[in-house]
Motif scaffolding. Structure first.
Motif, PDB file in Angstrom:
ATOM      1  N   CYS A 193      34.215 -33.843  14.729  1.00 43.26           N
ATOM      2  CA  CYS A 193      33.527 -34.340  13.530  1.00 43.26           C
ATOM      3  C   CYS A 193      34.283 -35.504  12.904  1.00 43.26           C
ATOM      4  O   CYS A 193      33.682 -36.521  12.519  1.00 43.26           O
ATOM      5  CB  CYS A 193      33.366 -33.214  12.511  1.00 43.26           C
ATOM      6  SG  CYS A 193      32.242 -31.890  13.007  1.00 43.26           S
ATOM      7  N   THR A 197      32.365 -39.144  12.760  1.00 41.97           N
ATOM      8  CA  THR A 197      31.738 -39.411  11.469  1.00 41.97           C
ATOM      9  C   THR A 197      31.755 -40.896  11.131  1.00 41.97           C
ATOM     10  O   THR A 197      32.665 -41.635  11.529  1.00 41.97           O
ATOM     11  CB  THR A 197      32.443 -38.623  10.355  1.00 41.97           C
ATOM     12  OG1 THR A 197      31.720 -38.792   9.132  1.00 41.97           O
ATOM     13  CG2 THR A 197      33.873 -39.105  10.158  1.00 41.97           C
ATOM     14  N   GLU A 199      31.597 -41.658   7.913  1.00 48.36           N
ATOM     15  CA  GLU A 199      32.106 -41.655   6.545  1.00 48.36           C
ATOM     16  C   GLU A 199      33.551 -42.143   6.516  1.00 48.36           C
ATOM     17  O   GLU A 199      34.271 -42.042   7.518  1.00 48.36           O
ATOM     18  CB  GLU A 199      32.028 -40.247   5.955  1.00 48.36           C
ATOM     19  CG  GLU A 199      30.618 -39.753   5.713  1.00 48.36           C
ATOM     20  CD  GLU A 199      30.615 -38.465   4.912  1.00 48.36           C
ATOM     21  OE1 GLU A 199      29.806 -38.360   3.983  1.00 48.36           O
ATOM     22  OE2 GLU A 199      31.419 -37.574   5.212  1.00 48.36           O
ATOM     23  N   ALA A 205      33.441 -35.912   6.410  1.00 45.95           N
ATOM     24  CA  ALA A 205      33.422 -36.022   7.880  1.00 45.95           C
ATOM     25  C   ALA A 205      32.176 -35.375   8.475  1.00 45.95           C
ATOM     26  O   ALA A 205      32.235 -34.697   9.503  1.00 45.95           O
ATOM     27  CB  ALA A 205      34.682 -35.411   8.487  1.00 45.95           C
ATOM     28  N   CYS A 206      31.041 -35.592   7.837  1.00 51.17           N
ATOM     29  CA  CYS A 206      29.802 -34.988   8.323  1.00 51.17           C
ATOM     30  C   CYS A 206      29.298 -35.719   9.566  1.00 51.17           C
ATOM     31  O   CYS A 206      29.536 -36.914   9.749  1.00 51.17           O
ATOM     32  CB  CYS A 206      28.738 -34.997   7.234  1.00 51.17           C
ATOM     33  SG  CYS A 206      28.136 -36.644   6.795  1.00 51.17           S
ATOM     34  N   VAL A 207      28.618 -34.966  10.422  1.00 51.38           N
ATOM     35  CA  VAL A 207      27.945 -35.529  11.597  1.00 51.38           C
ATOM     36  C   VAL A 207      26.570 -34.890  11.689  1.00 51.38           C
ATOM     37  O   VAL A 207      26.359 -33.767  11.210  1.00 51.38           O
ATOM     38  CB  VAL A 207      28.735 -35.267  12.894  1.00 51.38           C
ATOM     39  CG1 VAL A 207      30.069 -35.982  12.881  1.00 51.38           C
ATOM     40  CG2 VAL A 207      28.925 -33.781  13.128  1.00 51.38           C
ATOM     41  N   ASN A 256      22.968 -32.680   8.364  1.00 50.43           N
ATOM     42  CA  ASN A 256      24.366 -32.855   8.760  1.00 50.43           C
ATOM     43  C   ASN A 256      25.159 -31.558   8.624  1.00 50.43           C
ATOM     44  O   ASN A 256      24.811 -30.678   7.827  1.00 50.43           O
ATOM     45  CB  ASN A 256      25.034 -33.928   7.897  1.00 50.43           C
ATOM     46  CG  ASN A 256      24.399 -35.284   8.072  1.00 50.43           C
ATOM     47  OD1 ASN A 256      24.091 -35.697   9.191  1.00 50.43           O
ATOM     48  ND2 ASN A 256      24.186 -35.994   6.971  1.00 50.43           N
ATOM     49  N   THR A 258      29.474 -30.262   8.451  1.00 45.23           N
ATOM     50  CA  THR A 258      30.814 -30.760   8.152  1.00 45.23           C
ATOM     51  C   THR A 258      31.857 -29.757   8.635  1.00 45.23           C
ATOM     52  O   THR A 258      31.545 -28.577   8.859  1.00 45.23           O
ATOM     53  CB  THR A 258      31.003 -30.976   6.639  1.00 45.23           C
ATOM     54  OG1 THR A 258      31.052 -29.689   5.996  1.00 45.23           O
ATOM     55  CG2 THR A 258      29.858 -31.791   6.052  1.00 45.23           C
TER      56      THR A 258
END
Length: 271
Positions: A193, A197, A199, A205-207, A256, A258
């Motif tokens: 992640c 990510t 971000e 760190a979302c995917v 998403n 995380t």
């Protein structure tokens, strides 16, 4: 006063000066003075120095900025072999490719197989760009540019490719590489992640769940008990409840997931 530093930095000049002094004091004859200076390069006259200065190339105006950026990149990346890394760095700049540079300094230095660290994994991911597949020779060139051990690359490649394959999905390399340097499958998926990510660092760190799910299934089937970050293969009795839970969570988070969702006490086990 005698300037020792200047004498040290200009030995030929002071050799001539000393011989001239001895000649003036009649310590050396004309022939002896000539013999003493025969092995030294002739000192240039002022006119010759001016001509030489006119012939010197002008320093390009971008050079100081380029060297400054190079220095900062080297400090952040801390390559094992500075010469090899420098060649890869300037080759990337010359061809318009992503240079082998970490986003930040990893401190303290991490001990990992082949020198691979999360920072280097993110560098490789940026260098890959949007290409879905990668060839071994292509990855090997980037790997060596980062001064990483080839044995680690061979281990990763062996996890995701058969002998007949000359290219593999890039995201499989990311997941296998994460497994190589992690201590549990949970840590592996967290690193996946953090690598994928979009971000900024320090965020969630979302995917997308659509990215996470196939990669988790891929890691769950690698079946390598010798690697703590991979472990033995797990069945649907483990993967099913986890994915069902994460799909429900992702539906409330814009699709998403995380790392925090994976570590939550309500989350079923990954392995």
């Amino acid at each position: 006063m005698w300037d020792y530093k200047f004498a040290r930095d200009n030995p030929i000049y002071f050799s001539h000066l000393f011989v001239a002094y001895l000649k003036q004091e009649m310590v050396l004859s004309e022939e002896e003075a000539s013999a003493r200076t025969r092995g030294f390069p002739r000192l240039k006259t002022q006119e010759e120095e001016e001509q030489l200065a006119a012939q010197r190339l002008a320093v390009p105006s971008p050079l100081p900025r380029i060297l400054k950026e190079f220095t900062k990149a080297a400090i952040r990346t801390q390559p094992y072999d500075l010469l090899r890394w420098s060649a890869a760095y300037f080759a990337a700049l010359a061809t318009g490719l992503e240079p082998p540079v970490k986003e930040r300094l990893e401190f303290p230095p991490l001990e990992a197989p082949g020198g691979l660290t999360p920072g280097y994994l993110r560098v490789l991911h940026r260098q890959q760009g949007d290409a879905p597949f990668v060839q071994y020779e292509q990855l090997l060139r980037r790997w060596k540019g980062l001064c990483l051990g080839v044995e680690a690359l061979d281990t990763i490649w062996g996890l995701v490719a058969t002998e007949e394959q000359d290219e593999v999905p890039w995201l499989h390399i990311v997941s296998a590489g994460s497994g190589l340097i992690s201590q549990s499958p949970l840590q592996t998926m967290v690193l996946v992640c953090e690598t994928l990510t979009t971000e900024p660092e320090g965020a969630s760190a979302c995917v997308p769940m659509t990215t996470f799910e196939p990669l988790y299934l891929h890691v769950s089937q690698l079946d390598h008990p010798g690697l703590p970050g991979v472990g033995p293969a797990v069945g649907i009795d483990v993967t099913g409840p986890l994915l069902e839970h994460l799909r429900a969570v992702a539906a409330e988070q814009g699709g998403n997931v995380t790392p925090r969702n994976l570590a939550h006490f309500n989350c079923p086990k990954l392995y």
